[in-house]
Scaffold this active site. Structure first.
Site, PDB file in Angstrom:
ATOM      1  N   SER A 181       7.755   4.999  -8.191  1.00  0.00           N
ATOM      2  CA  SER A 181       8.579   6.327  -8.139  1.00  0.00           C
ATOM      3  C   SER A 181       8.682   6.745  -6.770  1.00  0.00           C
ATOM      4  O   SER A 181       8.024   6.426  -5.906  1.00  0.00           O
ATOM      5  CB  SER A 181       8.121   7.361  -9.106  1.00  0.00           C
ATOM      6  OG  SER A 181       7.849   6.798 -10.709  1.00  0.00           O
ATOM      7  N   HIS A 188      11.673   7.190  -5.447  1.00  0.00           N
ATOM      8  CA  HIS A 188      12.772   6.551  -4.530  1.00  0.00           C
ATOM      9  C   HIS A 188      14.221   7.215  -5.272  1.00  0.00           C
ATOM     10  O   HIS A 188      15.191   6.731  -5.292  1.00  0.00           O
ATOM     11  CB  HIS A 188      12.911   4.978  -4.712  1.00  0.00           C
ATOM     12  CG  HIS A 188      11.904   4.339  -4.306  1.00  0.00           C
ATOM     13  ND1 HIS A 188      11.273   4.649  -3.172  1.00  0.00           N
ATOM     14  CD2 HIS A 188      10.746   3.365  -4.705  1.00  0.00           C
ATOM     15  CE1 HIS A 188      10.382   3.889  -2.574  1.00  0.00           C
ATOM     16  NE2 HIS A 188       9.979   3.159  -4.046  1.00  0.00           N
ATOM     17  N   HIS A 216       8.749   3.309   1.744  1.00  0.00           N
ATOM     18  CA  HIS A 216       7.197   4.230   1.031  1.00  0.00           C
ATOM     19  C   HIS A 216       6.426   4.694   1.983  1.00  0.00           C
ATOM     20  O   HIS A 216       5.381   4.814   1.897  1.00  0.00           O
ATOM     21  CB  HIS A 216       6.424   2.613   0.478  1.00  0.00           C
ATOM     22  CG  HIS A 216       7.186   1.919  -0.483  1.00  0.00           C
ATOM     23  ND1 HIS A 216       7.794   0.719  -0.257  1.00  0.00           N
ATOM     24  CD2 HIS A 216       7.327   2.207  -1.742  1.00  0.00           C
ATOM     25  CE1 HIS A 216       8.119   0.180  -1.426  1.00  0.00           C
ATOM     26  NE2 HIS A 216       7.894   1.031  -2.249  1.00  0.00           N
TER      27      HIS A 216
END
Length: 565
Positions: free
Chosen positions: A57, A59, A221
Site C-alpha cells: 500500500s 501507492h 517505495h
C-alpha cells in the site's frame, strides 16, 4: 510526523474500507486486504479472464483504484511498501477467476515476484490456469542492472488498462497475457523526487534532501534515487527524463506513443501540468506522435513530492485497449489531446480617442512619476511578500512587481494626457495583477480618470479624483476604514490631501501630510482584527503585523513625493 490516521497497524484496512465505501462497483474480500469487482459472476464458468495486481500500500490510487469492469478484477494490498502475502493473493485468485484463468500483473520487486509467483503455482495446482506478467519499466536503472531486473513503477497502470480491456473483449488467457507482456516490454518510465515520504510505521522520512537537491531516478517505495543532483527548473528536468527514456526505448521521429505524467503523491496538479506542457512540446519537436496523454497521480509513494514520466509505444490495437470503457474509479478520461496547443486570439480593445501629445512637459513629468511607482513596487517586493504571507497568500509582492512591468511596457501613446494615462495604467493593472489588488487598483484609476475628464485638472481636481478613486475601492470591496485593508491607508491619505489643499497648503505640503496620514493608517492596522478578505480567517492571529495592502499603498504614495514637490 503528522498523518490523518488512527493507528499505523490499521491504516491499510481502514483505507480499503473507505475506498470500497465510495465505489459501488467494488467489494472487500472477507478477512483479506483484497478489493474485488462487485459484479463477479457466482457461476465460475461465466467468468472472463481475471486480471489481478497489487503490492504494498501507499501507492494510491493504485491498485484498488483500478478495480472495475474493463480493468482489474482484483487488487491485493500489503502493508505500506510491503508485498502482500501469498495466501492473500491466492484468495483473490479464487474469488475472481474461473476456468478462463487469471493473469497476475506484477511489479518487478522481489517480494511481489515471490508472493505472486508462488500464489500462481498454487492456483495452477488447484486447476486455475494462471499466468504472470512482470513489469520492469524503470529506465533509470539502465546503467545499473540488466533490463529484466529493473523496477516496475508507474507504467504498470497502463499494463493494467490494456490487460483489462483485452479480457473484457473476450480474449483468451494466452491472448490477454500476450497483450500485457507486449505492453510491459514497450514501456519506459523515469522518476524524480524533490523530497522523502514518511511511512506511518516508521514515523520519519526515509532520507533527507537539501533545499537545492533532488533525487533523480527513484522508485516508488520512498527510497533514494540513482543519483542526487542539483535542483533543476521544470523544463530542464523534463528534458533529462525524456532524453533517457527516448534513448533507452529507441523512440524517435514518426513513432507513436502514449504519455503518462505521474505525480508521486505530494505534487500539485499545477506542477504536473507544467511538466506535461514541456513533455508534449519536446516530443512534438522530435517528431514523436503523442496519441494519448494523461496527467495526474496514478501510482504514488505516499506524500512524496516528485513525478515520473512514462512513454508507451502504441499501435492501433493498443490504442483500442487504452480507449476501451472502464468503470475503474481512478482511471481518467480518454487521454485524447489536440495536435497542437490551441490559442484563441483575444478581441482587441477599443482604441482610445484623442490627440497624442507625449512631448508636453507636464506629461513627461507624469510618466516619470508613474515609473517611480514601478521602481518602488519592485524594490518593495520582498517586504510585501513577507507581510502578505503572514496573513494572506503571499502573492502581493510578485503581483505588484508584475504590475510594475506592465506599467513600463505601456506604449508612448498612453502618456498623452492624464486621463488617457490613468486609463491605460488601470487597464494594465487589471490585466497583470491577480487576486484582489488588480481589480481594486484598476477600478480606482478608471474612476479617477473619468473624474478628471469631466473638467479641470488643477490640484483640487486631482484631490477630488483621488477621493473618487478611493470611494470606488470601498464600493467594489465593501470595506471601510477599520476593516484592516488598503482603505486604512488610502482613506486618511485622500481626506488629508483634500483638507490640506482647502486650508491653503501647497500641493507639496499637502502631499507630505497625505503620506504621513497613510503611514499612520497602515501602522494602525497592526492592532486591527481583519474583517474582510483572506486575513479575516486568521482572526486575532493577524494582530501585530501591518496589512500588506495598506503598506503597498504607502509605498506608491511615498514614491510620488518627489514628483509632486
Amino acid at each position: 510526523m503528522k498523518k490523518l490516521v488512527n493507528a499505523p497497524r490499521a491504516v491499510v484496512g481502514e483505507m480499503l474500507e473507505g475506498l470500497v465505501s465510495l465505489s459501488p462497483e467494488q467489494a472487500l474480500l472477507e478477512g483479506e486486504s483484497v478489493v474485488i469487482r462487485a459484479d463477479i459472476p457466482a457461476d465460475v464458468h461465466r467468468r472472463e479472464v481475471a486480471v489481478l495486481s497489487g503490492g504494498g500500500s501507499g501507492h494510491e490510487p493504485a491498485h484498488a483504484g483500478y478495480v472495475g469492469s474493463g480493468m482489474l478484477h482484483a487488487a491485493v494490498a500489503g502493508d505500506v511498501f510491503t508485498s502482500p502475502s501469498t495466501d492473500a493473493v491466492l484468495a483473490a485468485i479464487r474469488a475472481v477467476a474461473g476456468p478462463a484463468g487469471a493473469l497476475l500483473v506484477v511489479k518487478n520487486y522481489t517480494g511481489d515476484r515471490l508472493n505472486f509467483g508462488l500464489a500462481a503455482e498454487l492456483a495452477r495446482a488447484e486447476g486455475i490456469p494462471t499466468e504472470v506478467v512482470i513489469v520492469a519499466d524503470d529506465v533509470a536503472l539502465r546503467d545499473t542492472v540488466e533490463p529484466e531486473r529493473r523496477r516496475g513503477i508507474a507504467g504498470t497502470v497502463l499494463v493494467h488498462k490494456v490487460a483489462g480491456a483485452a479480457s473484457a473483449s473476450g480474449a483468451s488467457l494466452a491472448e490477454v497475457a500476450r497483450a500485457a507482456a507486449a505492453t510491459a516490454a514497450a514501456l519506459g518510465t523515469m522518476g524524480v523526487g524533490l523530497g522523502a515520504c514518511t511511512v506511518p510505521a516508521a514515523g520519519r522520512p526515509g532520507f533527507t534532501l537539501g533545499e537545492g537537491e533532488m533525487e533523480l531516478g527513484l522508485g516508488i517505495h520512498g527510497e533514494q534515487g540513482v543519483r542526487r543532483v542539483p535542483l533543476q527548473p521544470a523544463d530542464a528536468l523534463v528534458d533529462t527524463l525524456l532524453a533517457t527514456i527516448l534513448e533507452d526505448r529507441r523512440i524517435g521521429s514518426g513513432d507513436r506513443v502514449a504519455l503518462l505524467v505521474n505525480g508521486l503523491g505530494g505534487t500539485p496538479p499545477m506542477e504536473l501540468a507544467i511538466i506535461a506542457r514541456r513533455a508534449l512540446a519536446v516530443l512534438r519537436e522530435r517528431g514523436v506522435l503523442v496519441e494519448r496523454a494523461w496527467s495526474g497521480s496514478f501510482l504514488t509513494a505516499l506524500e512524496m513530492p516528485g513525478c515520473s514520466l512514462t512513454l508507451l509505444r502504441v499501435d492501433d490495437e493498443r490504442l483500442r485497449w487504452l480507449d476501451a470503457a472502464t468503470t475503474a474509479p481512478a482511471w481518467p478520461r480518454n487521454g485524447r489531446i489536440a495536435p497542437a496547443r490551441r490559442i484563441q486570439p483575444v478581441a482587441p480593445a477599443p482604441s482610445p480617442s484623442g490627440a497624442v501629445n507625449v512631448a508636453h512637459p507636464e506629461m513627461v513629468r507624469f510618466k516619470q512619476a508613474a515609473l517611480a511607482i514601478a521602481d518602488a513596487f519592485e524594490a518593495a517586493e520582498p517586504r510585501l511578500t513577507e507581510l502578505d504571507s503572514a496573513a494572506g497568500d503571499g502573492d502581493l509582492g510578485i503581483s505588484l512587481a508584475r504590475g510594475a512591468a506592465a506599467l513600463r511596457a505601456l506604449p508612448e501613446s498612453s502618456w498623452s494626457s492624464p486621463t488617457r494615462a490613468l486609463t491605460a495604467i488601470g487597464n494594465a493593472m487589471r490585466r497583470s495583477i491577480g487576486g484582489s489588488s488588480g481589480p481594486f487598483y484598476a477600478t480606482a484609476l478608471l474612476r479617477a480618470a473619468r473624474h478628471l475628464a469631466e473638467g479641470r485638472q488643477d490640484a483640487t481636481a486631482w484631490a477630488e479624483a483621488f477621493l473618487a478613486g478611493v470611494e470606488a475601492v470601498a464600493e467594489l470591496g465593501g470595506a471601510r476604514p477599520g476593516d484592516r485593508t488598503m482603505l486604512d491607508a488610502l482613506r486618511p491619505a485622500a481626506d488629508t490631501f483634500a483638507h490640506e489643499l482647502k486650508a491653503g497648503r501647497s500641493p507639496a505640503e499637502a502631499w507630505e501630510a497625505c503620506v504621513l496620514a497613510a503611514e499612520m493608517g497602515a501602522e494602525a492596522t497592526t492592532r486591527m482584527k481583519p474583517r474582510l478578505g483572506r486575513a479575516s480567517y486568521l482572526g486575532e492571529r493577524a494582530l501585530g503585523v501591518p496589512d500588506a495592502g495598506a503598506v503597498a499603498a504607502v509605498v506608491w504614495l511615498k514614491s510620488l513625493s518627489q514628483s509632486i514637490a
